[in-house]
Scaffold this motif. Sequence first.
Motif, PDB file in Angstrom:
ATOM      1  N   PHE A   4       3.399   9.011  55.396  1.00  0.00           N
ATOM      2  CA  PHE A   4       2.715   7.585  54.922  1.00  0.00           C
ATOM      3  C   PHE A   4       2.289   7.164  54.174  1.00  0.00           C
ATOM      4  N   MET A   5       2.405   7.464  52.842  1.00  0.00           N
ATOM      5  CA  MET A   5       2.429   6.343  52.002  1.00  0.00           C
ATOM      6  C   MET A   5       4.261   5.718  51.736  1.00  0.00           C
ATOM      7  N   ARG A   6       5.028   5.780  51.847  1.00  0.00           N
ATOM      8  CA  ARG A   6       6.407   4.892  51.337  1.00  0.00           C
ATOM      9  C   ARG A   6       6.414   4.290  53.071  1.00  0.00           C
ATOM     10  N   ALA A   7       6.275   5.221  53.876  1.00  0.00           N
ATOM     11  CA  ALA A   7       6.273   4.236  55.343  1.00  0.00           C
ATOM     12  C   ALA A   7       5.276   3.205  55.767  1.00  0.00           C
ATOM     13  N   PHE A   8       3.588   3.171  55.284  1.00  0.00           N
ATOM     14  CA  PHE A   8       3.248   2.285  55.074  1.00  0.00           C
ATOM     15  C   PHE A   8       3.216   1.334  53.743  1.00  0.00           C
ATOM     16  N   THR A   9       3.373   1.524  53.102  1.00  0.00           N
ATOM     17  CA  THR A   9       3.930   0.173  52.387  1.00  0.00           C
ATOM     18  C   THR A   9       5.624  -0.632  52.319  1.00  0.00           C
ATOM     19  N   ARG A  10       6.417   0.531  52.473  1.00  0.00           N
ATOM     20  CA  ARG A  10       7.666  -0.099  52.786  1.00  0.00           C
ATOM     21  C   ARG A  10       7.412  -1.422  54.108  1.00  0.00           C
ATOM     22  N   ILE A  11       6.265  -1.024  54.870  1.00  0.00           N
ATOM     23  CA  ILE A  11       6.304  -1.690  55.902  1.00  0.00           C
ATOM     24  C   ILE A  11       5.334  -3.160  55.721  1.00  0.00           C
ATOM     25  N   ALA A  12       4.587  -2.748  55.626  1.00  0.00           N
ATOM     26  CA  ALA A  12       3.195  -3.698  55.191  1.00  0.00           C
ATOM     27  C   ALA A  12       3.545  -4.317  53.321  1.00  0.00           C
ATOM     28  N   GLY A  13       4.152  -3.919  52.291  1.00  0.00           N
ATOM     29  CA  GLY A  13       4.138  -4.323  51.486  1.00  0.00           C
ATOM     30  C   GLY A  13       3.172  -4.254  50.470  1.00  0.00           C
ATOM     31  N   CYS A  14       2.669  -3.183  50.654  1.00  0.00           N
ATOM     32  CA  CYS A  14       1.750  -2.903  49.414  1.00  0.00           C
ATOM     33  C   CYS A  14       1.312  -1.467  50.139  1.00  0.00           C
ATOM     34  N   PRO A  15       0.493  -0.476  48.989  1.00  0.00           N
ATOM     35  CA  PRO A  15      -0.057   0.369  49.953  1.00  0.00           C
ATOM     36  C   PRO A  15      -1.148   0.373  51.208  1.00  0.00           C
TER      37      PRO A  15
END
Length: 315
Positions: free
Chosen positions: A232-243
């Motif tokens: 979840f952290m990897r996917a969210f940060t990759r798309i959103a550009g931030c945690p």
Amino acid sequence: MTTLDKLITLADVRGSMDLRCHFAGRWSIDHQPDELGTARYHIVLSGRCQLRLPDHSLIELNAGDILLLPHGTDHLLQSDSGVDQPNRPVIVREGLLPTHRLQGEGEPLDLLCGRFLYQPGSSLFEALPEYIHVSLSSTQAAAALSAMIGLIRSEAEANHHGARSIVDALTTALFTMVLRSWLDTSPPIESSIGLLADRRLSKVWHALLEDPSDAWTVERMAEMANMSRASFMRAFTRIAGCPPGALLVRIRMEIACLLLAKTDSGLSDIALEVGYQTQASFSKVFKDVLGQTPGQYRRERKLGEVEARLAKDVG
């Protein structure tokens, strides 16, 4: 209310139709950068032109095209790439909008120009690209967009009682339709707006916007997305550009800014509404993010609104 509805509400978007252009011949019109919180747009009613960005890239605009600059980027509108010297149009008043005219030989251009005003620091606008280009020839919402533009145009031309209020309200709605059309036809982008295209992550994004004051944890968000914590952290940060935690803080501060500007609620009440148990902890985060205290922000916004009203009355 959808996620996009929430983001638009937080951005406090207000539309304004400012002028109409009737150009012919070879011409060039320079546009300086807009103030923070201003997104300029152009609607081509008939004819064609080019828009040149600061990096010298050219965007071809044809009849039925809408071009939005979410960050107020400086740009050059021109008849063709061979014209660099800016022209000074003649300005005449016809109906509600002033009309800028340039005479010459060649295909005439009929253009509507205006601005969308929004809350500076809006997470929605920060997530948008340098420009958004929507064409009525390639969007499923062509009929609705065309009808709305036609109504705006007719109201501006007739200039009956209440025309300005109607035009501004329709223009505000136009922003949502343009954004929705762009989202429907463009590939996902790496920003918080890109979360909308991911079924699992968009569920979390919507929940954060619905209840930002809750005591969110990464584990709870991951469970909601039916993903492991690490994935979840990897996917969210990759798309959103931030945690996700950083995005949650940004949303909380955006809500706080809106409450400070639009209500007389006390700082302690606002702190609780955006998830902080004490005014001190809220004020510290607010200053860390925005560089000023909540009280300073409120005073500046109130003063700015008074000055804007006075300037409008004088105009």
